[in-house]
Design a protein around this motif. Structure first.
Motif, PDB file in Angstrom:
ATOM      1  N   LEU A   1       5.541  -0.866  33.459  1.00  0.00           N
ATOM      2  CA  LEU A   1       4.052  -0.005  32.284  1.00  0.00           C
ATOM      3  C   LEU A   1       5.416   1.528  32.047  1.00  0.00           C
ATOM      4  O   LEU A   1       4.938   1.701  31.029  1.00  0.00           O
ATOM      5  CB  LEU A   1       3.327  -0.134  32.852  1.00  0.00           C
ATOM      6  CG  LEU A   1       1.921  -0.574  33.578  1.00  0.00           C
ATOM      7  CD1 LEU A   1       0.728   0.072  34.753  1.00  0.00           C
ATOM      8  CD2 LEU A   1       0.947  -0.483  32.189  1.00  0.00           C
ATOM      9  N   LEU A   2       6.060   1.342  32.747  1.00  0.00           N
ATOM     10  CA  LEU A   2       6.505   2.478  32.462  1.00  0.00           C
ATOM     11  C   LEU A   2       7.848   2.111  31.214  1.00  0.00           C
ATOM     12  O   LEU A   2       7.833   2.659  30.374  1.00  0.00           O
ATOM     13  CB  LEU A   2       7.826   3.381  33.231  1.00  0.00           C
ATOM     14  CG  LEU A   2       6.712   3.969  34.603  1.00  0.00           C
ATOM     15  CD1 LEU A   2       7.307   4.843  35.484  1.00  0.00           C
ATOM     16  CD2 LEU A   2       5.673   5.010  34.307  1.00  0.00           C
ATOM     17  N   GLY A   3       8.858   1.274  31.203  1.00  0.00           N
ATOM     18  CA  GLY A   3       9.413   0.458  30.640  1.00  0.00           C
ATOM     19  C   GLY A   3       9.077   0.208  29.010  1.00  0.00           C
ATOM     20  O   GLY A   3       9.766   0.423  28.164  1.00  0.00           O
ATOM     21  N   GLY A   4       7.982  -0.319  29.276  1.00  0.00           N
ATOM     22  CA  GLY A   4       7.151  -1.195  27.642  1.00  0.00           C
ATOM     23  C   GLY A   4       6.882   0.347  27.256  1.00  0.00           C
ATOM     24  O   GLY A   4       6.657   0.370  25.311  1.00  0.00           O
ATOM     25  N   ILE A   5       6.221   1.458  28.003  1.00  0.00           N
ATOM     26  CA  ILE A   5       5.595   2.492  27.026  1.00  0.00           C
ATOM     27  C   ILE A   5       6.903   2.828  26.502  1.00  0.00           C
ATOM     28  O   ILE A   5       6.773   3.234  25.155  1.00  0.00           O
ATOM     29  CB  ILE A   5       4.959   3.516  27.771  1.00  0.00           C
ATOM     30  CG1 ILE A   5       3.515   2.642  28.139  1.00  0.00           C
ATOM     31  CG2 ILE A   5       4.728   4.986  27.455  1.00  0.00           C
ATOM     32  CD1 ILE A   5       2.926   3.533  29.162  1.00  0.00           C
ATOM     33  N   ALA A   6       7.821   3.604  27.556  1.00  0.00           N
ATOM     34  CA  ALA A   6       9.286   4.243  26.628  1.00  0.00           C
ATOM     35  C   ALA A   6      10.016   4.121  25.853  1.00  0.00           C
ATOM     36  O   ALA A   6      10.448   4.148  24.598  1.00  0.00           O
ATOM     37  CB  ALA A   6      10.250   4.431  28.197  1.00  0.00           C
ATOM     38  N   GLY A   7       9.997   2.537  25.580  1.00  0.00           N
ATOM     39  CA  GLY A   7      10.469   1.472  24.912  1.00  0.00           C
ATOM     40  C   GLY A   7      10.126   1.255  23.832  1.00  0.00           C
ATOM     41  O   GLY A   7      10.973   1.317  22.456  1.00  0.00           O
TER      42      GLY A   7
ATOM     43  N   ILE B   1      15.458  -2.597  31.977  1.00  0.00           N
ATOM     44  CA  ILE B   1      15.149  -3.877  32.365  1.00  0.00           C
ATOM     45  C   ILE B   1      14.610  -4.084  30.847  1.00  0.00           C
ATOM     46  O   ILE B   1      14.437  -4.388  29.801  1.00  0.00           O
ATOM     47  CB  ILE B   1      15.163  -4.853  33.005  1.00  0.00           C
ATOM     48  CG1 ILE B   1      16.440  -4.989  33.720  1.00  0.00           C
ATOM     49  CG2 ILE B   1      14.951  -5.925  32.145  1.00  0.00           C
ATOM     50  CD1 ILE B   1      16.578  -5.886  35.262  1.00  0.00           C
ATOM     51  N   VAL B   2      13.021  -3.888  31.048  1.00  0.00           N
ATOM     52  CA  VAL B   2      11.782  -3.938  29.819  1.00  0.00           C
ATOM     53  C   VAL B   2      12.166  -3.578  29.487  1.00  0.00           C
ATOM     54  O   VAL B   2      11.908  -3.288  27.968  1.00  0.00           O
ATOM     55  CB  VAL B   2      10.366  -3.120  30.995  1.00  0.00           C
ATOM     56  CG1 VAL B   2       9.309  -3.760  29.739  1.00  0.00           C
ATOM     57  CG2 VAL B   2      10.103  -4.460  31.738  1.00  0.00           C
ATOM     58  N   ARG B   3      12.404  -1.739  29.491  1.00  0.00           N
ATOM     59  CA  ARG B   3      12.045  -0.180  28.452  1.00  0.00           C
ATOM     60  C   ARG B   3      13.372  -1.220  27.256  1.00  0.00           C
ATOM     61  O   ARG B   3      13.903  -1.100  25.948  1.00  0.00           O
ATOM     62  CB  ARG B   3      13.618   0.878  29.101  1.00  0.00           C
ATOM     63  CG  ARG B   3      13.253   1.562  27.258  1.00  0.00           C
ATOM     64  CD  ARG B   3      14.575   2.712  27.577  1.00  0.00           C
ATOM     65  NE  ARG B   3      14.661   3.988  26.561  1.00  0.00           N
ATOM     66  CZ  ARG B   3      15.797   3.865  26.186  1.00  0.00           C
ATOM     67  NH1 ARG B   3      17.098   2.807  26.962  1.00  0.00           N
ATOM     68  NH2 ARG B   3      15.785   4.379  25.631  1.00  0.00           N
TER      69      ARG B   3
ATOM     70  N   CYS C   1       9.024 -10.881  27.144  1.00  0.00           N
ATOM     71  CA  CYS C   1      10.319  -9.991  27.874  1.00  0.00           C
ATOM     72  C   CYS C   1       9.793 -10.238  29.034  1.00  0.00           C
ATOM     73  O   CYS C   1      10.299  -9.765  30.482  1.00  0.00           O
ATOM     74  CB  CYS C   1       9.524  -8.217  27.601  1.00  0.00           C
ATOM     75  SG  CYS C   1      10.097  -7.685  26.263  1.00  0.00           S
ATOM     76  N   THR C   2       9.492 -11.430  28.972  1.00  0.00           N
ATOM     77  CA  THR C   2       8.993 -12.353  30.231  1.00  0.00           C
ATOM     78  C   THR C   2       9.747 -12.749  31.532  1.00  0.00           C
ATOM     79  O   THR C   2      10.082 -13.101  32.178  1.00  0.00           O
ATOM     80  CB  THR C   2       7.841 -13.742  30.446  1.00  0.00           C
ATOM     81  OG1 THR C   2       6.841 -13.206  29.583  1.00  0.00           O
ATOM     82  CG2 THR C   2       7.848 -13.954  31.618  1.00  0.00           C
TER      83      THR C   2
END
Length: 302
Positions: free
Chosen positions: A120-126, A181-183, A217-218
């Motif tokens: 959630l954090l990485g997706g929103i930030a990126g 990693i997600v970002r 991003c899976t």
């Protein structure tokens, strides 16, 4: 006059079209490469052995893991007690077998907490960037400034010593890895053409993020989760060794190491076998995670 020789026209060879290799998905190619890797296969076998041991623990264990037999204290490995007994006469083999359940529980729950919050954090930030990205990533940087085990100890000290709080602390400690990693993956995915097309037709940002960006991003998330399980098990064992994790009489491997410290020289089997169990499980997830990372890398596709 002699007849001219009959010259037959040249035969044109019709070349057959070359058969193109059948296309396959990234996941099928990854599975094929994963199966061919010996180290990944060894890790997978060890993980399956751990899961089967946890499922069939009541059948595999020869004694009650919490049963105290003071007359059988510190017995060496024998046909009666395969891995010996501890300071309270409890069968070490049975405690290790039941401890596999705790290890799987710790790994899955802790990594689940890390993955949910970090994604959630990485997706929103990126995806949104700008000041949102700055705030979230500065918080992540603060978390990464502390050594993971020290941060986990501090969190458990605040929450209170227990296995549940240890899993929460280990889960929080693992959030920065998932978030970063997600970002980084979202930053590259959101610039692709199909994301631009989704924006052009008026799709909302939350729908683009959760239905188009994050599903792509899976692969790195799965790899990080696999590697993170081994790290979570090791961190939880460290907390239990310090008395901040699983509490007696739970058969947790880190707690077993802590209980056997006093008898290290006289009865080394008390800590040897739980230590080997931790080593094999962490090694299994690291081997499988490394192989999975290589298998899911499209640049290695031949």
């Amino acid at each position: 006059m002699s007849a001219e020789p009959h010259i037959s026209p040249p035969q044109l060879e019709v070349s057959k079209p070359k058969a193109h290799p059948k296309s396959s998905s990234l996941w099928l190619d990854a599975l094929s490469r994963l199966v061919k890797s010996k180290t990944s296969f060894i890790g997978l076998c060890l993980i399956l052995l751990l899961i089967l041991t946890a499922i069939f623990a009541p059948v595999i264990a020869t004694y009650d893991p919490t049963e105290v037999q003071l007359l059988d204290r510190y017995q060496a490995p024998s046909s009666e007690h395969w891995l010996g007994t501890d300071e309270l006469g409890r069968d070490i083999f049975s405690r290790i077998v039941y401890g596999s359940r705790i290890s799987i529980q710790v790994g899955v729950i802790a990594v689940g907490i890390s993955a949910i919050v970090g994604i959630l954090l990485g997706g929103i930030a990126g995806y949104f960037g700008r000041w949102v990205d700055q705030i979230i990533m500065r918080i992540i940087d603060i978390l990464m400034a502390f050594p993971s085990i020290l941060l986990a100890i501090a969190l458990v000290a605040v929450l209170g010593p227990s296995l549940t709080n240890a899993m929460i602390a280990v889960g929080i400690v693992g959030v920065p890895q998932f978030a970063r990693i997600v970002r980084s993956t979202v930053l590259s995915v959101k610039e692709t053409e199909y994301i631009e097309a989704a924006r052009a037709i008026g799709a909302k940002s939350n729908r683009i993020l959760f239905q188009h960006v994050l599903p792509n991003c899976t692969a790195p998330i799965i790899v990080q989760a696999t590697l993170g399980i081994g790290t979570a098990i090791l961190d939880a064992a460290g907390l239990s060794f310090l008395g901040l994790g699983a509490q007696p009489p739970a058969p947790e491997w880190g707690a077993m190491l802590s209980d056997g410290r006093a008898a290290l020289q006289t009865s080394p089997w008390v800590i040897t076998f739980p230590g080997i169990a931790i080593f094999l499980v962490v090694l299994a997830f690291n081997l499988f995670g490394d192989g999975l990372r290589d298998a899911l890398d499209p640049r290695l596709k031949q």
